[in-house]
Write an enzyme that holds these catalytic residues in place. Structure first.
Site, PDB file in Angstrom:
ATOM      1  N   LYS A   2       0.852  -1.201   0.000  1.00 24.95           N
ATOM      2  CA  LYS A   2       0.000   0.000   0.000  1.00 24.95           C
ATOM      3  C   LYS A   2       0.877   1.237   0.000  1.00 24.95           C
ATOM      4  O   LYS A   2       1.665   1.445   0.917  1.00 24.95           O
ATOM      5  CB  LYS A   2      -0.922   0.041   1.223  1.00 24.95           C
ATOM      6  CG  LYS A   2      -1.952   1.152   1.058  1.00 24.95           C
ATOM      7  CD  LYS A   2      -2.761   1.408   2.310  1.00 24.95           C
ATOM      8  CE  LYS A   2      -2.363   2.658   3.039  1.00 24.95           C
ATOM      9  NZ  LYS A   2      -2.273   3.885   2.240  1.00 24.95           N
TER      10      LYS A   2
ATOM     11  N   GLU B 240       8.395   0.476  11.747  1.00 23.33           N
ATOM     12  CA  GLU B 240       9.397   1.553  11.714  1.00 23.33           C
ATOM     13  C   GLU B 240       8.634   2.844  11.969  1.00 23.33           C
ATOM     14  O   GLU B 240       7.911   3.319  11.086  1.00 23.33           O
ATOM     15  CB  GLU B 240      10.070   1.610  10.337  1.00 23.33           C
ATOM     16  CG  GLU B 240      10.917   0.404  10.005  1.00 23.33           C
ATOM     17  CD  GLU B 240      12.234   0.396  10.751  1.00 23.33           C
ATOM     18  OE1 GLU B 240      12.690   1.464  11.177  1.00 23.33           O
ATOM     19  OE2 GLU B 240      12.792  -0.696  10.915  1.00 23.33           O
TER      20      GLU B 240
ATOM     21  N   CYS C 249      11.951  10.808   9.872  1.00 22.00           N
ATOM     22  CA  CYS C 249      11.809  10.086  11.145  1.00 22.00           C
ATOM     23  C   CYS C 249      13.018  10.271  12.047  1.00 22.00           C
ATOM     24  O   CYS C 249      12.896  10.405  13.256  1.00 22.00           O
ATOM     25  CB  CYS C 249      11.588   8.610  10.869  1.00 22.00           C
ATOM     26  SG  CYS C 249      12.877   7.866   9.847  1.00 22.00           S
TER      27      CYS C 249
HETATM   28  P1  NAD Z   1       1.052   7.774   8.738  1.00 18.33           P
HETATM   29  O1  NAD Z   1       1.165   6.839   9.877  1.00 18.33           O
HETATM   30  O2  NAD Z   1       0.021   8.831   8.762  1.00 18.33           O
HETATM   31  O3  NAD Z   1       0.779   6.953   7.386  1.00 18.33           O
HETATM   32  C1  NAD Z   1       1.644   5.912   6.994  1.00 18.33           C
HETATM   33  C2  NAD Z   1       0.878   4.929   6.135  1.00 18.33           C
HETATM   34  O4  NAD Z   1      -0.110   4.298   6.947  1.00 18.33           O
HETATM   35  C3  NAD Z   1       0.130   5.569   4.967  1.00 18.33           C
HETATM   36  O5  NAD Z   1       0.210   4.706   3.857  1.00 18.33           O
HETATM   37  C4  NAD Z   1      -1.301   5.636   5.493  1.00 18.33           C
HETATM   38  O6  NAD Z   1      -2.274   5.629   4.480  1.00 18.33           O
HETATM   39  C5  NAD Z   1      -1.362   4.359   6.301  1.00 18.33           C
HETATM   40  N1  NAD Z   1      -2.419   4.318   7.323  1.00 18.33           N
HETATM   41  C6  NAD Z   1      -2.967   5.340   8.012  1.00 18.33           C
HETATM   42  N2  NAD Z   1      -3.912   4.861   8.867  1.00 18.33           N
HETATM   43  C7  NAD Z   1      -3.938   3.517   8.704  1.00 18.33           C
HETATM   44  C8  NAD Z   1      -4.688   2.466   9.308  1.00 18.33           C
HETATM   45  N3  NAD Z   1      -5.597   2.689  10.240  1.00 18.33           N
HETATM   46  N4  NAD Z   1      -4.444   1.197   8.909  1.00 18.33           N
HETATM   47  C9  NAD Z   1      -3.510   0.933   7.974  1.00 18.33           C
HETATM   48  N5  NAD Z   1      -2.778   1.882   7.357  1.00 18.33           N
HETATM   49  C10 NAD Z   1      -2.988   3.162   7.731  1.00 18.33           C
HETATM   50  O7  NAD Z   1       2.508   8.394   8.509  1.00 18.33           O
HETATM   51  P2  NAD Z   1       3.035   9.414   7.400  1.00 18.33           P
HETATM   52  O8  NAD Z   1       2.507  10.781   7.673  1.00 18.33           O
HETATM   53  O9  NAD Z   1       2.853   8.856   6.028  1.00 18.33           O
HETATM   54  O10 NAD Z   1       4.607   9.362   7.713  1.00 18.33           O
HETATM   55  C11 NAD Z   1       5.151  10.049   8.787  1.00 18.33           C
HETATM   56  C12 NAD Z   1       5.495   9.145   9.933  1.00 18.33           C
HETATM   57  O11 NAD Z   1       6.287   8.066   9.480  1.00 18.33           O
HETATM   58  C13 NAD Z   1       6.328   9.844  10.982  1.00 18.33           C
HETATM   59  O12 NAD Z   1       5.898   9.480  12.267  1.00 18.33           O
HETATM   60  C14 NAD Z   1       7.738   9.327  10.718  1.00 18.33           C
HETATM   61  O13 NAD Z   1       8.590   9.407  11.818  1.00 18.33           O
HETATM   62  C15 NAD Z   1       7.455   7.929  10.299  1.00 18.33           C
HETATM   63  N6  NAD Z   1       8.568   7.373   9.511  1.00 18.33           N
HETATM   64  C16 NAD Z   1       9.381   6.428  10.099  1.00 18.33           C
HETATM   65  C17 NAD Z   1      10.458   5.914   9.385  1.00 18.33           C
HETATM   66  C18 NAD Z   1      11.367   4.874  10.004  1.00 18.33           C
HETATM   67  O14 NAD Z   1      12.100   4.243   9.253  1.00 18.33           O
HETATM   68  N7  NAD Z   1      11.351   4.677  11.307  1.00 18.33           N
HETATM   69  C19 NAD Z   1      10.715   6.358   8.091  1.00 18.33           C
HETATM   70  C20 NAD Z   1       9.872   7.316   7.528  1.00 18.33           C
HETATM   71  C21 NAD Z   1       8.797   7.815   8.249  1.00 18.33           C
END
Ligand code: NAD
Length: 500
Positions: free
Chosen positions: A190, A265, A301
């Site tokens: 996704k 992550e 992140c």
């Molecule tokens: P997000 O959690 O809003 O969304 C991430 C993904 O999850 C998207 O594809 C979204 O559509 C999906 N999603 C949202 N709600 C969901 C649900 N209920 N069930 C299943 N999927 C769902 O995050 P974002 O705004 O896309 O990214 C930012 C976050 O990601 C920050 O917290 C950042 O620190 C983290 N991040 C971590 C790493 C790492 O390697 N640790 C790397 C990049 C980003």
């Protein structure tokens, strides 16, 4: 000057509104679509399909059907696919960077930074191709004596639901897809609703590289309904997720139904500790503030968004960090002079503006603290911001803001710095700046975080990467990531006639 990215959109020839299921590009069953608005201009970029529950079910069924054959395929087949794909990615790097700029407005200039580039993504595929014929089991000697064999095997977990965030689609696609396909899993991927066009093209290229039908399926759409159906689907064996802590917790909850394997992550509030013997305090400040502003505008992140600075070098640090803030340029992501991006959407803009107001009450505003107006008013641009004299327990020192905001906390002793650094619910990364190698080692070992940078921080695609505490579960990168897509099986075999 009016910002527009429409000529680039028209040149890109985006693939409209299609999911990739069982080797076919197809619209959502109910025809639902999402219109993507560009973060820098608010312009309509294009539409992609929103996969509903029925579409996710189709994608999981296709992955399940493909699993017996892919899971037992020859190592040479999987190695060949991964290596060929790595070459295709390298050949299409410019095109992919342009698509990313249309998705999330990360500037083309940021492609020169290796960590999240197409080049790094390609290297992840090359790296994991190397594990396919090497990551295996063991032959173990019998503990109780006797003449029998004890063997362990690594077998693919099955169907993986992989969920990506919007901020680093190339690298994070690779960190999940390369080890999962290499280990023999099949997948439903996704994309984030805020970075779908680059991922759609990456999947097209994977098909071009020879991906068998059903081995990887792509669903686009938001968390609800698309993500929710994937994480609760009874026929998904593992969920591999990169994104926010809140959604990570929801995934752990949802996994309980069928006890899915889960890799997470998540976010961070990583500290940069600047000791008085730092080899170059100015450089330490520019590195720290650069990570919070350049490229992703703090939407990274592992950015060190909390600077712990010794009082002896505090003013020098603040001066250099302010200089870095003034050097950051915003605007058209296709302009080579632009080095940073806006916040990804209106919701994130509102969140960050809320933190800026909190910060004004919790710390001393050194620079920034506001939305950019004028030529930038149609986008989600926020000025690079520094708050000094922040208490480590303040909201802006504890919560992941995900914007260009640095909270600076003073300290007086090494012991205090370590305690402040570890006083957080997160544990993704940490940086420390010192010329004393004994101190560097001593402090690095005591920090509760997954990756520690000493006098600099360079994430490499083959190194284990992930979080302590609430920054995640498991690691991406390297052998441990490959093994996370396998189950370990033990086979016992008496060689003589004895009763077991
Ligand atoms: P997000 O959690 O809003 O969304 C991430 C993904 O999850 C998207 O594809 C979204 O559509 C999906 N999603 C949202 N709600 C969901 C649900 N209920 N069930 C299943 N999927 C769902 O995050 P974002 O705004 O896309 O990214 C930012 C976050 O990601 C920050 O917290 C950042 O620190 C983290 N991040 C971590 C790493 C790492 O390697 N640790 C790397 C990049 C980003």
């Amino acid at each position: 000057m009016t910002l527009t990215v429409l000529p680039h959109r028209d040149a890109a020839g985006l693939k409209a509104g299609q999911l990739y299921v069982g080797g076919q590009w197809t619209p959502a069953r109910d025809g639902a679509t999402w219109t993507h608005l560009h973060p820098a201009t608010g312009e309509e970029i294009g539409e992609f399909a929103v996969a509903g529950a029925a579409d996710v079910d189709d994608a999981v069924a296709a992955a399940r059907e493909a699993f017996p054959s892919w899971g037992t395929s020859r190592a040479s087949t999987r190695i060949g696919l991964l290596l060929k794909y790595a070459e295709l990615l390298r050949a299409h790097a410019d095109e992919l960077r342009a698509l990313q700029a249309l998705d999330n407005s990360v500037p083309l200039s940021f492609g020169a930074i290796y960590a999240t580039s197409v080049a790094a993504a390609a290297d992840v595929f090359t790296h994991h191709a190397g594990w396919v014929d090497k990551a295996g089991g063991q032959t173990l000697p019998p503990y109780q004596g006797g003449d029998h064999l004890a063997l362990t095997f690594r077998e693919p977990i099955g169907v993986v639901g992989a969920i990506l965030p919007w901020n680093a689609p190339f690298l994070l696609f690779a960190q999940k897809v390369a080890p999962a396909l290499g280990a023999g899993c099949t997948m439903v991927l996704k994309a984030s609703e805020y970075a779908s066009f680059a991922v759609i093209r990456m999947v097209e290229l994977l098909a071009e590289a020879g991906l068998p039908d059903g081995v990887l399926n792509l669903v686009t759409g938001p968390g609800d309904p698309t993500g929710e159906r994937l994480i609760t689907h009874p026929d998904v064996d593992k969920v591999s997720f990169t994104g926010s802590r809140a959604v990570g917790k929801r995934i752990v909850e949802a996994s309980a139904g069928t006890l899915k394997r889960v890799s997470l992550e998540l976010g961070g509030k990583s500290p940069a500790i600047v000791f008085p013997d730092a080899p170059n305090v100015g450089l330490a400040a520019m590195t720290t503030m650069g990570a919070v502003t350049m490229g992703l505008s703090g939407q990274a992140c592992v950015a060190n968004t909390r600077a712990l600075v010794h009082r002896d070098v505090y003013d020098e640090f603040l001066g250099a960090a302010q200089g870095m803030a003034a050097a950051v340029t915003y605007g058209d992501p296709f302009d080579p002079g632009v080095i940073s991006c806006p916040l990804v959407n209106g919701r994130q803009l509102e969140r960050v503006l809320g933190y800026l107001e909190k910060g004004k009450a919790e710390g001393r505003l050194v620079t920034g603290g506001e939305r950019l107006g004028g030529d930038y008013a149609s986008g989600n641009f926020v000025a690079p911001t520094i708050f000094a004299d922040v208490d480590n327990h303040a909201t802006i020192a504890q919560e992941e803001i995900f914007g260009p905001v640095l909270a600076v906390v003073p300290f007086e002793s090494e012991e205090e710095a370590i305690a402040l650094a570890n006083d957080t619910e997160y544990g993704l990364g940490a940086g420390l700046f010192t010329a004393d190698s004994a101190r560097a080692f001593r402090v690095a070992r005591r920090l509760r975080a997954g990756t520690i940078g000493v006098n600099g921080f360079q994430v490499e695609p083959h190194l284990p990467f992930g979080g302590f505490k609430q920054s995640g579960l498991g690691r991406e990168g390297g052998l441990s990531a490959f093994e996370a897509y396998t189950e370990l099986k033990t086979v016992l075999m008496p060689l003589g006639e004895e009763l077991m």
